[in-house]
Design a protein around this motif. Structure first.
Motif, PDB file in Angstrom:
ATOM      1  N   SER A  99       0.815  -1.211   0.000  1.00 46.61           N
ATOM      2  CA  SER A  99       0.000   0.000   0.000  1.00 46.61           C
ATOM      3  C   SER A  99       0.853   1.267   0.000  1.00 46.61           C
ATOM      4  CB  SER A  99      -0.944  -0.008   1.201  1.00 46.61           C
ATOM      5  OG  SER A  99      -0.232  -0.310   2.372  1.00 46.61           O
ATOM      6  N   LEU A 100       0.227   2.337  -0.439  1.00 48.62           N
ATOM      7  CA  LEU A 100       0.883   3.646  -0.495  1.00 48.62           C
ATOM      8  C   LEU A 100      -0.027   4.676   0.163  1.00 48.62           C
ATOM      9  CD1 LEU A 100       3.155   5.532  -1.725  1.00 48.62           C
ATOM     10  CD2 LEU A 100       1.542   5.892  -3.623  1.00 48.62           C
ATOM     11  N   HIS A 101       0.490   5.353   1.181  1.00 52.58           N
ATOM     12  CA  HIS A 101      -0.275   6.391   1.861  1.00 52.58           C
ATOM     13  C   HIS A 101       0.092   7.747   1.267  1.00 52.58           C
ATOM     14  CE1 HIS A 101      -1.238   8.688   5.815  1.00 52.58           C
ATOM     15  NE2 HIS A 101      -2.328   8.514   5.097  1.00 52.58           N
ATOM     16  N   TRP A 102      -0.928   8.487   0.830  1.00 54.16           N
ATOM     17  CA  TRP A 102      -0.709   9.860   0.348  1.00 54.16           C
ATOM     18  C   TRP A 102      -0.799  10.745   1.588  1.00 54.16           C
ATOM     19  CZ3 TRP A 102      -4.311  12.634  -3.736  1.00 54.16           C
ATOM     20  CH2 TRP A 102      -3.691  13.833  -4.117  1.00 54.16           C
ATOM     21  N   GLU A 103       0.373  11.043   2.161  1.00 55.89           N
ATOM     22  CA  GLU A 103       0.405  11.738   3.463  1.00 55.89           C
ATOM     23  C   GLU A 103       0.098  13.213   3.352  1.00 55.89           C
ATOM     24  OE1 GLU A 103       3.510   9.202   6.236  1.00 55.89           O
ATOM     25  OE2 GLU A 103       4.098  11.156   5.498  1.00 55.89           O
ATOM     26  N   SER A 104       0.682  13.876   2.352  1.00 53.84           N
ATOM     27  CA  SER A 104       0.495  15.329   2.259  1.00 53.84           C
ATOM     28  C   SER A 104       0.575  15.780   0.810  1.00 53.84           C
ATOM     29  CB  SER A 104       1.570  16.042   3.090  1.00 53.84           C
ATOM     30  OG  SER A 104       1.618  17.411   2.744  1.00 53.84           O
ATOM     31  N   GLU A 105      -0.417  16.534   0.411  1.00 58.39           N
ATOM     32  CA  GLU A 105      -0.421  17.098  -0.941  1.00 58.39           C
ATOM     33  C   GLU A 105       0.549  18.291  -0.995  1.00 58.39           C
ATOM     34  OE1 GLU A 105      -4.311  18.116  -2.262  1.00 58.39           O
ATOM     35  OE2 GLU A 105      -3.628  18.599  -4.290  1.00 58.39           O
ATOM     36  N   HIS A 107       3.153  19.001   0.885  1.00 58.19           N
ATOM     37  CA  HIS A 107       4.559  18.643   1.050  1.00 58.19           C
ATOM     38  C   HIS A 107       4.973  17.496   0.133  1.00 58.19           C
ATOM     39  CE1 HIS A 107       4.600  21.372   4.413  1.00 58.19           C
ATOM     40  NE2 HIS A 107       3.597  20.732   4.972  1.00 58.19           N
ATOM     41  N   LYS A 108       4.016  16.963  -0.608  1.00 56.62           N
ATOM     42  CA  LYS A 108       4.266  15.867  -1.563  1.00 56.62           C
ATOM     43  C   LYS A 108       5.003  14.698  -0.892  1.00 56.62           C
ATOM     44  CE  LYS A 108       4.066  18.813  -5.631  1.00 56.62           C
ATOM     45  NZ  LYS A 108       2.635  18.525  -5.766  1.00 56.62           N
ATOM     46  N   GLN A 109       4.406  14.228   0.210  1.00 53.89           N
ATOM     47  CA  GLN A 109       4.987  13.136   0.987  1.00 53.89           C
ATOM     48  C   GLN A 109       4.084  11.904   0.957  1.00 53.89           C
ATOM     49  OE1 GLN A 109       8.032  13.759   3.066  1.00 53.89           O
ATOM     50  NE2 GLN A 109       8.036  15.518   1.663  1.00 53.89           N
ATOM     51  N   GLY A 110       4.707  10.751   1.003  1.00 53.07           N
ATOM     52  CA  GLY A 110       3.948   9.511   1.053  1.00 53.07           C
ATOM     53  C   GLY A 110       4.648   8.473   1.905  1.00 53.07           C
ATOM     54  N   GLU A 111       3.958   7.371   2.137  1.00 51.36           N
ATOM     55  CA  GLU A 111       4.540   6.277   2.922  1.00 51.36           C
ATOM     56  C   GLU A 111       4.180   4.957   2.254  1.00 51.36           C
ATOM     57  OE1 GLU A 111       3.340   6.197   7.041  1.00 51.36           O
ATOM     58  OE2 GLU A 111       4.169   4.182   7.352  1.00 51.36           O
ATOM     59  N   PHE A 136       4.639   4.631  -9.154  1.00 48.98           N
ATOM     60  CA  PHE A 136       3.399   5.400  -9.226  1.00 48.98           C
ATOM     61  C   PHE A 136       3.509   6.675  -8.371  1.00 48.98           C
ATOM     62  CE2 PHE A 136      -0.682   6.337  -7.131  1.00 48.98           C
ATOM     63  CZ  PHE A 136      -1.412   6.749  -8.241  1.00 48.98           C
ATOM     64  N   ALA A 137       4.076   6.516  -7.173  1.00 47.01           N
ATOM     65  CA  ALA A 137       4.189   7.656  -6.246  1.00 47.01           C
ATOM     66  C   ALA A 137       5.019   8.780  -6.859  1.00 47.01           C
ATOM     67  CB  ALA A 137       4.815   7.194  -4.931  1.00 47.01           C
ATOM     68  N   PHE A 138       6.149   8.429  -7.423  1.00 50.04           N
ATOM     69  CA  PHE A 138       7.059   9.459  -7.932  1.00 50.04           C
ATOM     70  C   PHE A 138       6.700   9.922  -9.346  1.00 50.04           C
ATOM     71  CE2 PHE A 138      10.089   7.405  -4.805  1.00 50.04           C
ATOM     72  CZ  PHE A 138      10.112   8.495  -3.942  1.00 50.04           C
ATOM     73  N   LEU A 143       4.956  12.702  -6.077  1.00 53.35           N
ATOM     74  CA  LEU A 143       5.457  12.892  -4.707  1.00 53.35           C
ATOM     75  C   LEU A 143       6.947  13.240  -4.731  1.00 53.35           C
ATOM     76  CD1 LEU A 143       3.637  10.167  -2.573  1.00 53.35           C
ATOM     77  CD2 LEU A 143       2.953  12.510  -3.101  1.00 53.35           C
ATOM     78  N   HIS A 144       7.367  13.960  -3.711  1.00 55.04           N
ATOM     79  CA  HIS A 144       8.765  14.376  -3.584  1.00 55.04           C
ATOM     80  C   HIS A 144       9.554  13.404  -2.700  1.00 55.04           C
ATOM     81  CE1 HIS A 144      12.264  16.902  -3.104  1.00 55.04           C
ATOM     82  NE2 HIS A 144      12.114  16.895  -1.794  1.00 55.04           N
ATOM     83  N   ARG A 145       8.855  12.813  -1.710  1.00 57.50           N
ATOM     84  CA  ARG A 145       9.550  11.954  -0.735  1.00 57.50           C
ATOM     85  C   ARG A 145       8.599  10.869  -0.253  1.00 57.50           C
ATOM     86  NH1 ARG A 145       9.820  12.658   4.886  1.00 57.50           N
ATOM     87  NH2 ARG A 145      11.637  11.775   5.942  1.00 57.50           N
ATOM     88  N   VAL A 146       9.097   9.648  -0.227  1.00 58.25           N
ATOM     89  CA  VAL A 146       8.307   8.528   0.286  1.00 58.25           C
ATOM     90  C   VAL A 146       9.105   7.871   1.410  1.00 58.25           C
ATOM     91  CG1 VAL A 146       7.290   6.269  -0.234  1.00 58.25           C
ATOM     92  CG2 VAL A 146       7.130   8.130  -1.908  1.00 58.25           C
TER      93      VAL A 146
END
Ligand SMILES: CC(C)(COP(=O)(O)OP(=O)(O)OC[C@H]1O[C@@H](n2cnc3c(N)ncnc32)[C@H](O)[C@@H]1OP(=O)(O)O)[C@@H](O)C(=O)NCCC(=O)NCCS
Length: 196
Positions: A99-105, A107-111, A136-138, A143-146
């Protein structure tokens, strides 16, 4: 990415990978109702839950989790989780829940997160299943950082993140009280330019 008109006539933009995603040995697809038994084998397994926040789940809890995972085939807003079932194409067996968490739009962060079927540990499946979600995230979500977060004793999880090319960024010592003990947390991370 796709845009649909919501019930109140507003435009809803959602982001989803071009399912199914194929890797060398796996196919990643959205979760479906028929995954209940296999998801149960993954999430009701005591050793699998050892370093998670939750205890091993009951079948009823897994059924509720599956509903959320089915709804997680695309992302519409920060705070949501994208869920993928990684299966063996020859047999259809579910080997990893990734799974991929979209943490912040802003700050473009994910987990990134993963949990493998206990009968299929140690074959490199979690690592292989996580790569398309990082892509997919990048490459699509921008996203900028995962990051990957784990309990510091979770060696298998740390190894997966290292094999993905993530950097060990932080060790928080006894920062959380979980399951009746102080636990420490490791954070691994990757930036978009490092992915490229
Ligand atoms: C973490 C997990 C998903 C890894 O799944 P997997 O498909 O077995 O992962 P991989 O085969 O890609 O890699 C596992 C690596 O950990 C290593 N490993 C596993 N257990 C280990 C141990 N006890 N000590 C040292 N290394 C260990 C394996 O040797 C392998 O590394 P290698 O390829 O260099 O040999 C799986 O162990 C799991 O589901 N754990 C429970 C859920 C969980 O903790 N998820 C992560 C939450 S942060």
């Amino acid at each position: 990415m796709r845009a649909t008109v919501g019930t109140d006539e507003t435009l809803v933009v959602s982001f989803a990978p071009a399912w199914p995603l194929e890797t060398e040995r796996l196919v990643l697809r959205p979760f479906e109702q028929s995954d209940t038994d296999a998801l149960c084998a993954i999430h009701s397994d005591e050793p699998n839950a050892r370093y998670l926040y939750n205890e091993a789940r009951t079948r009823e809890q897994v059924e509720q989790l599956l509903e959320r995972k089915i709804a997680g085939s695309s992302l519409r807003a920060e705070g949501e989780w994208l869920s993928a079932a990684a299966v063996l194409p020859a047999t259809g067996e579910l080997v990893c829940d990734v799974s991929l968490h979209w943490e912040s739009e802003a700050h473009k962060q994910g987990e990134i997160g993963f949990i493998a079927h206990p009968a299929h540990h140690g074959h490199g499946y979690a690592t292989e299943a996580a790569r398309p979600l990082l892509a997919f995230a990048f490459e699509e979500l921008g996203l900028h950082r995962v990051v990957g977060r784990l309990e510091a004793r979770n060696i298998a999880s740390a190894r997966v993140l290292e094999k993905l090319g993530m950097r060990r960024e932080a060790l928080f010592v006894e920062n959380e009280w979980v399951k009746g003990e102080w636990q420490s947390e490791l954070v691994y991370a990757m930036l978009a330019r490092e992915w490229r």
